[in-house]
Every structure is written in structure tokens, then in C-alpha cells.
Design a protein around this motif. Sequence first.
Motif, PDB file in Angstrom:
ATOM      1  N   VAL A 386      17.387  55.902  35.444  1.00  0.00           N
ATOM      2  CA  VAL A 386      17.730  54.536  35.061  1.00  0.00           C
ATOM      3  C   VAL A 386      18.823  54.066  36.019  1.00  0.00           C
ATOM      4  CG1 VAL A 386      18.621  53.032  33.261  1.00  0.00           C
ATOM      5  CG2 VAL A 386      17.152  54.973  32.659  1.00  0.00           C
ATOM      6  N   ILE A 387      18.530  52.992  36.754  1.00  0.00           N
ATOM      7  CA  ILE A 387      19.454  52.499  37.779  1.00  0.00           C
ATOM      8  C   ILE A 387      19.957  51.131  37.353  1.00  0.00           C
ATOM      9  CG2 ILE A 387      19.769  52.068  40.243  1.00  0.00           C
ATOM     10  CD1 ILE A 387      17.196  53.696  40.731  1.00  0.00           C
ATOM     11  N   PRO A 388      21.209  51.022  36.869  1.00  0.00           N
ATOM     12  CA  PRO A 388      21.718  49.740  36.381  1.00  0.00           C
ATOM     13  C   PRO A 388      22.269  48.863  37.496  1.00  0.00           C
ATOM     14  CG  PRO A 388      23.356  51.436  35.987  1.00  0.00           C
ATOM     15  CD  PRO A 388      22.159  52.129  36.613  1.00  0.00           C
ATOM     16  N   PHE A 389      22.123  47.565  37.303  1.00  0.00           N
ATOM     17  CA  PHE A 389      22.632  46.545  38.234  1.00  0.00           C
ATOM     18  C   PHE A 389      24.153  46.411  38.108  1.00  0.00           C
ATOM     19  CE2 PHE A 389      24.317  42.226  38.128  1.00  0.00           C
ATOM     20  CZ  PHE A 389      23.934  41.674  39.327  1.00  0.00           C
ATOM     21  N   PHE A 390      24.826  46.255  39.257  1.00  0.00           N
ATOM     22  CA  PHE A 390      26.258  45.936  39.266  1.00  0.00           C
ATOM     23  C   PHE A 390      26.573  45.155  40.533  1.00  0.00           C
ATOM     24  CE2 PHE A 390      30.590  47.504  40.728  1.00  0.00           C
ATOM     25  CZ  PHE A 390      31.299  46.569  39.987  1.00  0.00           C
ATOM     26  N   ASN A 391      27.080  43.932  40.378  1.00  0.00           N
ATOM     27  CA  ASN A 391      27.550  43.164  41.525  1.00  0.00           C
ATOM     28  C   ASN A 391      29.066  43.048  41.424  1.00  0.00           C
ATOM     29  OD1 ASN A 391      28.218  41.340  43.533  1.00  0.00           O
ATOM     30  ND2 ASN A 391      26.398  40.078  43.223  1.00  0.00           N
ATOM     31  N   GLY A 392      29.757  43.894  42.159  1.00  0.00           N
ATOM     32  CA  GLY A 392      31.215  43.871  42.153  1.00  0.00           C
ATOM     33  C   GLY A 392      31.810  43.041  43.258  1.00  0.00           C
ATOM     34  N   THR A 393      30.975  42.197  43.913  1.00  0.00           N
ATOM     35  CA  THR A 393      31.456  41.446  45.080  1.00  0.00           C
ATOM     36  C   THR A 393      31.810  40.003  44.758  1.00  0.00           C
ATOM     37  OG1 THR A 393      29.313  40.598  45.836  1.00  0.00           O
ATOM     38  CG2 THR A 393      29.889  42.853  46.478  1.00  0.00           C
ATOM     39  N   LEU A 394      31.434  39.522  43.564  1.00  0.00           N
ATOM     40  CA  LEU A 394      31.645  38.113  43.245  1.00  0.00           C
ATOM     41  C   LEU A 394      32.434  37.938  41.953  1.00  0.00           C
ATOM     42  CD1 LEU A 394      28.155  36.553  44.073  1.00  0.00           C
ATOM     43  CD2 LEU A 394      30.241  36.397  45.421  1.00  0.00           C
ATOM     44  N   MET A 395      33.202  36.842  41.893  1.00  0.00           N
ATOM     45  CA  MET A 395      34.026  36.507  40.732  1.00  0.00           C
ATOM     46  C   MET A 395      33.774  35.044  40.362  1.00  0.00           C
ATOM     47  SD  MET A 395      38.181  36.279  40.623  1.00  0.00           S
ATOM     48  CE  MET A 395      38.403  37.994  41.105  1.00  0.00           C
ATOM     49  N   ASP A 396      33.571  34.781  39.092  1.00  0.00           N
ATOM     50  CA  ASP A 396      33.390  33.418  38.606  1.00  0.00           C
ATOM     51  C   ASP A 396      34.753  32.710  38.604  1.00  0.00           C
ATOM     52  OD1 ASP A 396      33.011  31.092  36.989  1.00  0.00           O
ATOM     53  OD2 ASP A 396      31.220  32.022  36.147  1.00  0.00           O
ATOM     54  N   ASN A 444      25.513  27.170  39.822  1.00  0.00           N
ATOM     55  CA  ASN A 444      26.110  26.167  40.693  1.00  0.00           C
ATOM     56  C   ASN A 444      27.620  26.105  40.563  1.00  0.00           C
ATOM     57  OD1 ASN A 444      23.852  25.311  42.027  1.00  0.00           O
ATOM     58  ND2 ASN A 444      23.333  23.765  40.511  1.00  0.00           N
ATOM     59  N   ASN A 445      28.186  26.897  39.658  1.00  0.00           N
ATOM     60  CA  ASN A 445      29.637  26.972  39.571  1.00  0.00           C
ATOM     61  C   ASN A 445      30.196  27.700  40.790  1.00  0.00           C
ATOM     62  OD1 ASN A 445      30.723  25.981  36.796  1.00  0.00           O
ATOM     63  ND2 ASN A 445      28.815  27.042  36.345  1.00  0.00           N
ATOM     64  N   MET A 446      31.464  27.484  41.051  1.00  0.00           N
ATOM     65  CA  MET A 446      32.108  28.102  42.202  1.00  0.00           C
ATOM     66  C   MET A 446      32.247  29.610  42.008  1.00  0.00           C
ATOM     67  SD  MET A 446      32.662  25.642  44.265  1.00  0.00           S
ATOM     68  CE  MET A 446      32.978  23.874  44.363  1.00  0.00           C
ATOM     69  N   LEU A 447      32.009  30.332  43.075  1.00  0.00           N
ATOM     70  CA  LEU A 447      32.177  31.780  43.077  1.00  0.00           C
ATOM     71  C   LEU A 447      33.174  32.155  44.165  1.00  0.00           C
ATOM     72  CD1 LEU A 447      28.420  32.830  42.842  1.00  0.00           C
ATOM     73  CD2 LEU A 447      30.065  32.721  40.973  1.00  0.00           C
ATOM     74  N   TYR A 448      33.887  33.235  43.937  1.00  0.00           N
ATOM     75  CA  TYR A 448      34.798  33.781  44.950  1.00  0.00           C
ATOM     76  C   TYR A 448      34.312  35.164  45.376  1.00  0.00           C
ATOM     77  CZ  TYR A 448      38.450  30.251  44.315  1.00  0.00           C
ATOM     78  OH  TYR A 448      39.160  29.078  44.294  1.00  0.00           O
ATOM     79  N   GLU A 449      34.623  35.514  46.630  1.00  0.00           N
ATOM     80  CA  GLU A 449      34.285  36.832  47.146  1.00  0.00           C
ATOM     81  C   GLU A 449      35.404  37.823  46.815  1.00  0.00           C
ATOM     82  OE1 GLU A 449      31.628  37.847  48.506  1.00  0.00           O
ATOM     83  OE2 GLU A 449      30.562  36.126  49.335  1.00  0.00           O
ATOM     84  N   VAL A 450      35.074  38.876  46.074  1.00  0.00           N
ATOM     85  CA  VAL A 450      36.045  39.914  45.763  1.00  0.00           C
ATOM     86  C   VAL A 450      36.196  40.831  46.974  1.00  0.00           C
ATOM     87  CG1 VAL A 450      36.579  41.876  44.260  1.00  0.00           C
ATOM     88  CG2 VAL A 450      35.474  39.839  43.315  1.00  0.00           C
ATOM     89  N   CYS A 451      37.435  41.117  47.348  1.00  0.00           N
ATOM     90  CA  CYS A 451      37.679  42.088  48.425  1.00  0.00           C
ATOM     91  C   CYS A 451      37.594  43.479  47.799  1.00  0.00           C
ATOM     92  CB  CYS A 451      39.047  41.864  49.056  1.00  0.00           C
ATOM     93  SG  CYS A 451      39.370  42.990  50.445  1.00  0.00           S
ATOM     94  N   ILE A 452      36.409  44.077  47.864  1.00  0.00           N
ATOM     95  CA  ILE A 452      36.184  45.354  47.182  1.00  0.00           C
ATOM     96  C   ILE A 452      36.879  46.524  47.881  1.00  0.00           C
ATOM     97  CG2 ILE A 452      34.013  44.587  46.180  1.00  0.00           C
ATOM     98  CD1 ILE A 452      32.543  46.151  48.340  1.00  0.00           C
ATOM     99  N   THR A 453      37.459  46.270  49.049  1.00  0.00           N
ATOM    100  CA  THR A 453      38.194  47.335  49.736  1.00  0.00           C
ATOM    101  C   THR A 453      39.702  47.151  49.624  1.00  0.00           C
ATOM    102  OG1 THR A 453      38.140  46.167  51.855  1.00  0.00           O
ATOM    103  CG2 THR A 453      36.303  47.630  51.363  1.00  0.00           C
ATOM    104  N   GLY A 454      40.151  46.106  48.919  1.00  0.00           N
ATOM    105  CA  GLY A 454      41.576  45.951  48.641  1.00  0.00           C
ATOM    106  C   GLY A 454      42.011  46.898  47.530  1.00  0.00           C
TER     107      GLY A 454
END
Length: 714
Positions: A386-396, A444-454
Motif C-alpha cells: 500500500v503506497i500512500p500519497f504525500f505532497n510535502g512541497t506545497l502549503m495552502d 485556484n487558491n494561492m499555494l506556496y512552495e515549501v522548502c523541504i530542505t530547510g
Amino acid sequence: MIIQNRILSVHFNESGSLVSILDKRTRRTYLSHSIFSGLFRIFTPTEAWAGSHADSSYQMNPAFIAHGDSELEIRFDSLDFAPQMADFDFNLSHSGVTERNREKTHAENIRCVIYVKLVEEDIQMRMSVRNEGEMTVKSVIFPIVSGFGEESRDMDMVWPVQTQINKRVVSKPYLNLGRDSHKEWFHDRRFLQARYPLELVTAWVDFSDEKGGISFDIRSEDATIFDFCMEKVIRKNEKSEEQAIRGLFTGTQFYPVISPGGAWESPSCILRVHTADWHQTAKSHRNWLETVMKRPETPAGFRESLGWHFFLMKLQDGTEIRDFSQMEAMAQASLDAGIDNIMLFGLYDKGHDNDYDMAYLPNEAWGGPSRFVEEVRKLKQKGVRVIPFFNGTLMDSRLLENQPDLLKWCVQGSTGSRYGGQDWSRPVFDFPLTTYHGYTMTRNNMLYEVCITGKEGGKWFLDTVRRLSRTYETGNIQLDQLAHKSFVCYDPGHGHAAPEKAYTDGLTSLLKELKDDLRAYNPEGVVIGEGFSDLTASWCDGFWNWNQLENPAVVRYSVPWMRFSCEIDAMDYSEAAFCFAHGMLFDLKIEGGVGILSDFPAFQAYLKKLSDLKKRLRETYADGDFEDQDGIAVECEEGVVVKHFRNHTLNSGVVLVANTTADIRCASIEAQASAEDAIIIHWDGTEEAHAGQAAFILQPYEVHALEYKGRQLS
């Protein structure tokens, strides 16, 4: 100044720009329009002028130091910088400095040296920059190879890119880009651009026709972000349209931050003047790549698998398709096709790939974490991943109303603003916010890019993966958009060694820790990324990335250990046979991800035969490198795909012959198998000995195989 060897003659003009390349074997000359010539451009943006730069094309009196006939140093002890009010020009190849305004330039104590060495058909180039002045360098274009003219009219550009961005084979850019008019001088019409590692998944580009051409091979032991660009350039003639000069500019832009007192050295940049095609550079680069990047240690069971069944449990607008009670039926539909992996999207409280609240909690309405874990345990007993989805690169952005400090987690651009979603972290698009033009109101709401290496973003990223894989007992993870990002982050609080290293070095460290942690919990666990690059391929066991039917061999041949998928819908027999022949994984997105394979039993049975064949060819196909058609001679009817795979460790291989049509097709292979064991495996499972020439009669969508062990085919 001319340097040469028995194959090449390379000419630099008095300012140090590259003005001509001659292939002595064919007497073919490249860069026929010296008016567009260059070698480098160094940018030192200021508050007053972001375009402040020094260009090789107008430098005065550089020192040329020859080391024999085939080696050269070009030294610039200080650089002249362009005036802000330079002569206007559309072209990247033009600095804006002309004879009329040359006296307006100003010298800065920034020194650079260009090192050039000819080795057979390779022009090897490096650049070093030392900043002894007061300005800060923030990017460098090097090498500039500009002035391709009529000699390039039939040349195509081939590059290993992700196909959502560009085509992998760009037909005749000299003729087709820009339409020979400034009226078509828009971003996507006048030039082609790709970032490595992002759109460009490994670091080479080929520009050639049937007679040969020039390739660009960028080599850095530590992966380095750069942008490759090809632009159509034009100088209008005041008297006649026919006398306008048209050419092509190419350049590679790096993003070092060189503060006063600092220094930088470019990667090795190889211009290969060849008489072959793109395969030569791809093979050369991949052989080098294996010396600096590791192959992923992927579990054997996953290597043998055909791919995965993609399931949407919820749509982006929140519409529910299925719940946790249906996971067992999903798994059984996959197992009946010989596939033991299911990938789950939309299993959280929010909609699929929407509302990035950074929680990623299994849907409470379906029983929450406890019910999800219960179903995961059932599936694991059946042998299903079972492979779950995770998008840790974007923030609402709506999170910031209650948690404004979260903005500090996001990627910071060179101007101090934060990157918005879909900026793709490119410095030239350094906007504080941008709208993602999706198809749903919520997205269509604004998204920000999370710096996953910070520091903080990276900790949250790893903690969330641990929860999804350990607490919920899946032991696997899908990292959405992982390889669709490549950023230069200027936030000093993130702990980056340097802005340009934030993604490359930071991601390597992050993925190593993630993979080690995952495997400590589940030795058979897999990491799947969205998008793909040779950098992420060291740590990800597979990738999903939408449609990959456009010239997949360019990427498969370049990084054969990078297992990427193509989406396959129900009844896509032709595409399934095509993808299997290329060694691509199947992303079974039945009816767009809302359907289930068990509703299509005939297609399910077809996939089961492909699954069984892949397991039967484990050593040669599943564990082999994609060699395209190297080592074989093929005659086949239209619609038949023939591809060669080789396991170099075991000295064995297989040739696959796939019919991608609904009609009977024929094919023959000339492959003298000086081998201890060579057999033909037919679609019905029968075998026969190989006797030098193999002839096949293929029923619709059948795949046959010629497998050999021992010495390589000749």
C-alpha cells in the motif's frame, strides 16, 4: 586564437568569444554567424538594475595562454560591465554594448579564467571566477555557444526532458523557432528552456542531423542546478528582409552566489562534435554518471512488478469515490493482474491534491487512522504494498491566517519574496504569489512552495513520512511533485550551505535519511516520486509522471536504472505493449483513477500475461539496462517495437519484440548469439532454440522475447 587537434579546429576571437568550430573529418563548420558569438555572461544584479552584467563579447584584451596546440587558457584580469542604458535588443546573444556606447562600460575587479582542452572530438571547457570587487555575482551563463546558421537548418534537438514541459525531439529549431519575426518573440515560441534537475532529467543535450552535430554534456560530481536555453535570434536588415541574419543561441546558466572575496568554478562542460546521433552522448554521460551517482537498492519484488494500480479515493473537489472498506477489493483486482502494488490518492480528510493543510490524517468519516491501519494489515497479509500519497512541497496560503510563521518554511527568492505554487522555483519568475490555474475552485487558491530542505520544513517532511509509513504501517511512500521542483533558496535561516545547493545537496541528504529510515522499518518498502531525475533516481525506487509515450527511449537509454511509469487506462492494449517493450512501469489509471481493473477482465488477463513474462525475464529484463537497439539488426513491419535489454553484471540479455497494433505483424532480428544459452520465448509460453536469425509472426498486441546468456550478442 585557434586551437586544434587531428579532428577539431576551434577559433576564439580577440575578445575571447567562441566564433567557429570546424570538424576536420567532414569539413563541416559550425557557428557561421559570428555576429551572435559569445562565451560567457556574468550577472551582478543591483537594486537599480537587475540586469547588470559583463559579457565576453565586448571585453578588451584578454590574455590567451596556449599549452601546446590543443589546450588554451583565456584570462580576464578584470571585466567591463555593460551600462544600464545599453542599446536595446531582444536577443540573449546580444549584450547591448556596441561601438557607439562602449565608452559607457565600467570595469570591476572580477577575474575569470576559461580553460579549454581538445580531447579527440570533445571540446572540454571550465570556467573559474574570483570576485575581488564590491559587487555580488548571482548567476553565470557559460558556455555560450551561439551563431548556428544555415548549417543547422536540418538539425534536430534531442534532450531527455519530462514530456509535460517539452518534446524530447524538437524538429529543426533553426527553421521553426520564432517564425523569423519579432512578432512571435514570446517565451514559448522564440526559445526552448529546461532546468536540470527538473524538466531536464539528466545533463546532456544533442543538436544534430543525419551527418552529425554538436552535443552538450555537463558533468559535476555534486549535482548542480543549471538552465539550458536555445533561442532563435534575428538581426533585421534596414534594406532587405532577405538580408536579415538569423541564427541560434545556446547557453547554460548556473546560479552561484559569489560574494566579494569569494570564488566559483563551473562544472566540466563538454561540447562533443560528432558524426553519430544522440545515443553517443547519452551513453557517454550515463557511463560517467554511474561513477558519481548510485543506483537505488530496490527490492527484487518491486523490480519484477509490472507497476501499480492507481486509485483515487476522493476527487479534488471532495467527491468520494470509495472508502477504506473497499481497499481489499482494490488489492484483489491488482493481484489478479499479477500486480502487488496499489497507490492511494485522496485518503485524507481533505480532497485529493488540494487544501494543503499539512496534516495528512486518514479520513475520519471512513474510520480514521485505526480503520486505515486495519485495512493495511489485511492487504499486507495478501502480499500487497500500500503506497500512500504525500505532497510535502506545497502549503495552502489560508494556513497563514492562523499560523503566519509557516511562511518562513517556504522557498525564498533572490529578492526576498517567497515562491508561490507553480513558480517551479525559477529565479526569473521570482513573484511573491502566483495563481495555480487548475480546474477546481479550491485549487485556484494561492499555494506556496515549501522548502523541504530547510531546517523546519525538512523536519516536518520527514516526521510526516514516518507517520504515514510507520504509524499507519504502510512501510511505503509516494512523494508527490518531488522531482517537479528544483529551487535556489536564499533564506539564511534554512541552513543551506549555499543558495544554489539548497535543492541538490539538501535533497540528497533528505532522501538518504528518508530511505534509510523507511528501510529500517520495512526492508521491502519502496519510495515512489512524481516526476523523475537522475538525482532523485538514486533514492526513489520508481516514478509516476503521466504520459510518457513521446520518444521514451531518450530517457530510458540515458538513465536505464530510473524506473518511471506511463499512465495506462483500461483497454489500452497498444500503449501497454509499447510501454512494456520500453521497460516502463505501468501506472494503471483505470478510467482516470476512479475505475477498477476487475471491471475489464480481458484486459486484466492481458496484463497478467505481461506480469508473468516480466517475472520470467527477471535477470535480463527486470534487472537489465535498456540498450535501445544496440547490438541488433532489425527488420519489422510498422507498429512493431523491438528493444534490447542487457544485464552487464550477469553478461546476459533479452530482445523484446512487441506488436502494438490490432493486426498480425512480422519481424526478424539478426543477432548472432555466440552464447551458452539463447532461446526464443513466445507469447503462448512455448520456447525454441535460437539459430542466429529470429523470425516472428505476431498476433495483435503480442510480445515475444529472445533471451540469451553468456557472451554479448554480436
